[in-house]
Design an enzyme around this catalytic site. Structure first.
Site, PDB file in Angstrom:
ATOM      1  N   LYS A 176     -29.734  -2.214  -4.009  1.00 53.70           N
ATOM      2  CA  LYS A 176     -29.767  -2.513  -2.568  1.00 53.70           C
ATOM      3  C   LYS A 176     -29.843  -1.218  -1.748  1.00 53.70           C
ATOM      4  O   LYS A 176     -30.637  -1.108  -0.824  1.00 53.70           O
ATOM      5  CB  LYS A 176     -28.510  -3.302  -2.142  1.00 53.70           C
ATOM      6  CG  LYS A 176     -28.294  -4.599  -2.893  1.00 53.70           C
ATOM      7  CD  LYS A 176     -27.041  -5.320  -2.427  1.00 53.70           C
ATOM      8  CE  LYS A 176     -25.736  -4.593  -2.655  1.00 53.70           C
ATOM      9  NZ  LYS A 176     -25.389  -4.350  -4.071  1.00 53.70           N
ATOM     10  N   ARG A 197     -20.861 -10.813   2.238  1.00 56.43           N
ATOM     11  CA  ARG A 197     -20.467 -10.820   0.823  1.00 56.43           C
ATOM     12  C   ARG A 197     -19.873 -12.156   0.405  1.00 56.43           C
ATOM     13  O   ARG A 197     -19.529 -12.336  -0.747  1.00 56.43           O
ATOM     14  CB  ARG A 197     -19.349  -9.822   0.593  1.00 56.43           C
ATOM     15  CG  ARG A 197     -19.628  -8.369   0.400  1.00 56.43           C
ATOM     16  CD  ARG A 197     -20.536  -8.010  -0.686  1.00 56.43           C
ATOM     17  NE  ARG A 197     -20.042  -6.991  -1.553  1.00 56.43           N
ATOM     18  CZ  ARG A 197     -20.426  -5.713  -1.522  1.00 56.43           C
ATOM     19  NH1 ARG A 197     -21.295  -5.282  -0.659  1.00 56.43           N
ATOM     20  NH2 ARG A 197     -19.970  -4.880  -2.411  1.00 56.43           N
ATOM     21  N   ARG A 219     -24.857   6.481 -12.067  1.00 57.15           N
ATOM     22  CA  ARG A 219     -25.232   6.785 -10.675  1.00 57.15           C
ATOM     23  C   ARG A 219     -24.567   8.077 -10.177  1.00 57.15           C
ATOM     24  O   ARG A 219     -23.410   8.356 -10.456  1.00 57.15           O
ATOM     25  CB  ARG A 219     -24.823   5.640  -9.751  1.00 57.15           C
ATOM     26  CG  ARG A 219     -25.027   5.992  -8.289  1.00 57.15           C
ATOM     27  CD  ARG A 219     -24.950   4.831  -7.360  1.00 57.15           C
ATOM     28  NE  ARG A 219     -23.724   4.069  -7.511  1.00 57.15           N
ATOM     29  CZ  ARG A 219     -23.523   2.900  -6.937  1.00 57.15           C
ATOM     30  NH1 ARG A 219     -24.472   2.334  -6.231  1.00 57.15           N
ATOM     31  NH2 ARG A 219     -22.391   2.268  -7.108  1.00 57.15           N
ATOM     32  N   ARG A 251     -19.209   8.003  -7.690  1.00 53.46           N
ATOM     33  CA  ARG A 251     -18.307   7.212  -6.855  1.00 53.46           C
ATOM     34  C   ARG A 251     -17.060   6.808  -7.633  1.00 53.46           C
ATOM     35  O   ARG A 251     -17.136   6.529  -8.826  1.00 53.46           O
ATOM     36  CB  ARG A 251     -19.037   5.946  -6.376  1.00 53.46           C
ATOM     37  CG  ARG A 251     -19.735   6.144  -5.060  1.00 53.46           C
ATOM     38  CD  ARG A 251     -20.620   5.019  -4.662  1.00 53.46           C
ATOM     39  NE  ARG A 251     -20.079   3.675  -4.806  1.00 53.46           N
ATOM     40  CZ  ARG A 251     -20.718   2.572  -4.425  1.00 53.46           C
ATOM     41  NH1 ARG A 251     -21.920   2.674  -3.865  1.00 53.46           N
ATOM     42  NH2 ARG A 251     -20.186   1.384  -4.591  1.00 53.46           N
ATOM     43  N   ARG A 287     -16.038  -5.490 -10.122  1.00 57.84           N
ATOM     44  CA  ARG A 287     -16.973  -5.694  -9.003  1.00 57.84           C
ATOM     45  C   ARG A 287     -18.018  -6.748  -9.358  1.00 57.84           C
ATOM     46  O   ARG A 287     -18.402  -7.554  -8.505  1.00 57.84           O
ATOM     47  CB  ARG A 287     -17.664  -4.367  -8.651  1.00 57.84           C
ATOM     48  CG  ARG A 287     -16.727  -3.415  -7.925  1.00 57.84           C
ATOM     49  CD  ARG A 287     -17.224  -1.989  -7.982  1.00 57.84           C
ATOM     50  NE  ARG A 287     -18.532  -1.807  -7.405  1.00 57.84           N
ATOM     51  CZ  ARG A 287     -19.337  -0.796  -7.719  1.00 57.84           C
ATOM     52  NH1 ARG A 287     -18.978   0.103  -8.616  1.00 57.84           N
ATOM     53  NH2 ARG A 287     -20.507  -0.700  -7.149  1.00 57.84           N
TER      54      ARG A 287
HETATM   55  P1  AP5 Z   1     -28.018   1.466  -5.867  1.00 58.15           P
HETATM   56  O1  AP5 Z   1     -29.228   1.399  -5.017  1.00 58.15           O
HETATM   57  O2  AP5 Z   1     -26.947   2.448  -5.503  1.00 58.15           O
HETATM   58  O3  AP5 Z   1     -27.403  -0.006  -6.056  1.00 58.15           O
HETATM   59  P2  AP5 Z   1     -26.620  -0.953  -5.036  1.00 58.15           P
HETATM   60  O4  AP5 Z   1     -27.125  -2.321  -5.244  1.00 58.15           O
HETATM   61  O5  AP5 Z   1     -26.670  -0.386  -3.654  1.00 58.15           O
HETATM   62  O6  AP5 Z   1     -25.175  -0.823  -5.664  1.00 58.15           O
HETATM   63  P3  AP5 Z   1     -23.739  -0.611  -5.001  1.00 58.15           P
HETATM   64  O7  AP5 Z   1     -22.839  -0.262  -6.134  1.00 58.15           O
HETATM   65  O8  AP5 Z   1     -23.783   0.359  -3.849  1.00 58.15           O
HETATM   66  O9  AP5 Z   1     -23.419  -2.008  -4.498  1.00 58.15           O
HETATM   67  P4  AP5 Z   1     -22.039  -2.574  -4.244  1.00 58.15           P
HETATM   68  O10 AP5 Z   1     -22.423  -3.801  -3.538  1.00 58.15           O
HETATM   69  O11 AP5 Z   1     -21.162  -2.746  -5.404  1.00 58.15           O
HETATM   70  O12 AP5 Z   1     -21.294  -1.405  -3.428  1.00 58.15           O
HETATM   71  P5  AP5 Z   1     -20.996  -1.199  -1.874  1.00 58.15           P
HETATM   72  O13 AP5 Z   1     -21.092   0.237  -1.614  1.00 58.15           O
HETATM   73  O14 AP5 Z   1     -21.782  -2.147  -1.062  1.00 58.15           O
HETATM   74  O15 AP5 Z   1     -28.504   1.733  -7.379  1.00 58.15           O
HETATM   75  C1  AP5 Z   1     -27.568   1.848  -8.448  1.00 58.15           C
HETATM   76  C2  AP5 Z   1     -28.100   2.863  -9.494  1.00 58.15           C
HETATM   77  O16 AP5 Z   1     -29.296   2.331 -10.072  1.00 58.15           O
HETATM   78  C3  AP5 Z   1     -28.482   4.237  -8.906  1.00 58.15           C
HETATM   79  O17 AP5 Z   1     -28.132   5.228  -9.818  1.00 58.15           O
HETATM   80  C4  AP5 Z   1     -30.007   4.159  -8.735  1.00 58.15           C
HETATM   81  O18 AP5 Z   1     -30.619   5.444  -8.838  1.00 58.15           O
HETATM   82  C5  AP5 Z   1     -30.396   3.244  -9.898  1.00 58.15           C
HETATM   83  N1  AP5 Z   1     -31.571   2.418  -9.593  1.00 58.15           N
HETATM   84  C6  AP5 Z   1     -31.858   1.749  -8.451  1.00 58.15           C
HETATM   85  N2  AP5 Z   1     -33.020   1.093  -8.556  1.00 58.15           N
HETATM   86  C7  AP5 Z   1     -33.481   1.335  -9.810  1.00 58.15           C
HETATM   87  C8  AP5 Z   1     -34.647   0.926 -10.531  1.00 58.15           C
HETATM   88  N3  AP5 Z   1     -35.578   0.127  -9.986  1.00 58.15           N
HETATM   89  N4  AP5 Z   1     -34.789   1.347 -11.821  1.00 58.15           N
HETATM   90  C9  AP5 Z   1     -33.836   2.154 -12.398  1.00 58.15           C
HETATM   91  N5  AP5 Z   1     -32.733   2.588 -11.753  1.00 58.15           N
HETATM   92  C10 AP5 Z   1     -32.550   2.175 -10.479  1.00 58.15           C
HETATM   93  O19 AP5 Z   1     -19.479  -1.682  -1.790  1.00 58.15           O
HETATM   94  C11 AP5 Z   1     -18.440  -0.941  -2.363  1.00 58.15           C
HETATM   95  C12 AP5 Z   1     -17.104  -1.623  -2.060  1.00 58.15           C
HETATM   96  O20 AP5 Z   1     -16.900  -1.675  -0.640  1.00 58.15           O
HETATM   97  C13 AP5 Z   1     -16.973  -3.080  -2.525  1.00 58.15           C
HETATM   98  O21 AP5 Z   1     -16.579  -3.169  -3.870  1.00 58.15           O
HETATM   99  C14 AP5 Z   1     -15.905  -3.608  -1.555  1.00 58.15           C
HETATM  100  O22 AP5 Z   1     -14.618  -3.193  -1.938  1.00 58.15           O
HETATM  101  C15 AP5 Z   1     -16.261  -2.907  -0.270  1.00 58.15           C
HETATM  102  N6  AP5 Z   1     -17.205  -3.696   0.550  1.00 58.15           N
HETATM  103  C16 AP5 Z   1     -18.514  -3.382   0.834  1.00 58.15           C
HETATM  104  N7  AP5 Z   1     -19.050  -4.340   1.595  1.00 58.15           N
HETATM  105  C17 AP5 Z   1     -18.094  -5.268   1.795  1.00 58.15           C
HETATM  106  C18 AP5 Z   1     -18.069  -6.505   2.481  1.00 58.15           C
HETATM  107  N8  AP5 Z   1     -19.144  -6.988   3.127  1.00 58.15           N
HETATM  108  N9  AP5 Z   1     -16.917  -7.219   2.451  1.00 58.15           N
HETATM  109  C19 AP5 Z   1     -15.815  -6.772   1.829  1.00 58.15           C
HETATM  110  N10 AP5 Z   1     -15.775  -5.616   1.143  1.00 58.15           N
HETATM  111  C20 AP5 Z   1     -16.911  -4.865   1.132  1.00 58.15           C
END
Ligand code: AP5
Length: 220
Positions: free
Chosen positions: A14, A89, A128, A161, A172
């Site tokens: 994402k 979410r 990552r 991270r 997660r």
């Molecule tokens: P990346 O693009 O970083 O993936 P992502 O889907 O953004 O993953 P996140 O871990 O950021 O999502 P998340 O939803 O768990 O975390 P968030 O920060 O939102 O890609 C991942 C890896 O894959 C990278 O190394 C990249 O290079 C590689 N990659 C990408 N595309 C590729 C491809 N096509 N081929 C190969 N490799 C590839 O949330 C973190 C925390 O915040 C949550 O756990 C929660 O505690 C809190 N939080 C966030 N939002 C909310 C909410 N709305 N409500 C409540 N709590 C929340």
């Protein structure tokens, strides 16, 4: 206007796709995870509250995230559209978002579901690395920096991270399955969900999103 949601499991890509779409469409990518991590880093009251949830892989309480996003989507840079990454979410956040946008006479144009199987998610998250300066996302095998630990773009340090550790990654993904996956049906019922295969080269996936999804759901 493009008011987009990027939906997908942790590690689906994402953030990676959000950054590409922001550049191509000229509208802001709004990542709840990035905003929360910045609050944790600067030890704001919100960050202090959020940290324990994030470290365990749980969702931060709805009222915290919803208030934060209600304020963010009102900013003038969202006038021409936005890309929500990591919000909503769960169904109560989705209901809250609809109400917030209604107040602004706006609606969601479409929800882009980036679909990737669990085994691949774990490989992606455990390798990552993220730039401390500009936030660019790397992977130590799939998309490494030219010099280990140094961002190609801005020269800042890259880091792993805190929540990209094995146990937290599993937690997660479980939270995603229970709380977030039901949003696929939620948005299918509203005829707004478009699933995209998230396996393959990053730029090819962006192209697929732009040509197959975003053009089709653009609200005049
Ligand atoms: P990346 O693009 O970083 O993936 P992502 O889907 O953004 O993953 P996140 O871990 O950021 O999502 P998340 O939803 O768990 O975390 P968030 O920060 O939102 O890609 C991942 C890896 O894959 C990278 O190394 C990249 O290079 C590689 N990659 C990408 N595309 C590729 C491809 N096509 N081929 C190969 N490799 C590839 O949330 C973190 C925390 O915040 C949550 O756990 C929660 O505690 C809190 N939080 C966030 N939002 C909310 C909410 N709305 N409500 C409540 N709590 C929340």
């Amino acid at each position: 206007m493009n008011n987009l949601i990027l939906l997908g499991a942790p590690g689906a890509g994402k953030g990676t796709q959000g950054k590409n779409l922001q550049e191509q469409l000229g509208i802001p990518q709004i990542s709840t995870g990035d905003i929360l991590r910045e609050n944790v880093r600067t030890k704001t009251p919100l960050g202090i509250k959020a940290r324990e949830y994030m470290d365990s892989g749980a969702l931060v309480p709805d009222e915290v995230v919803v208030n934060m996003m209600a304020e963010r989507v009102r900013q003038p840079d969202c006038d021409k559209g936005f890309i929500l990454d990591g919000f909503p979410r769960n169904t109560s956040q989705a209901d809250a978002l609809t109400a917030i946008l209604k107040e602004l006479s706006k609606d969601i144009s479409c929800v882009i579901g980036v679909e990737v199987e669990t085994k691949e998610l774990i490989r992606r998250l455990s390798g990552r690395r993220v730039c401390r300066g500009c936030g660019l996302i790397y992977h130590e095998i799939f998309n490494p920096t030219m010099n280990t630990g140094v961002c190609d773009e801005c020269g800042s340090e890259t880091y792993q991270r805190d929540d990209d550790k094995e146990d937290t990654i599993k937690a997660r993904i479980e939270v995603y399955e229970k709380e977030t996956r039901p949003l696929i049906e939620y948005y299918k019922k509203l005829d707004k969900y478009f699933g995209v295969n998230g396996i393959g080269p990053v730029d090819a996936i962006t192209e697929k999103i732009l040509s197959n999804v975003v053009k089709g759901c653009d609200n005049p």
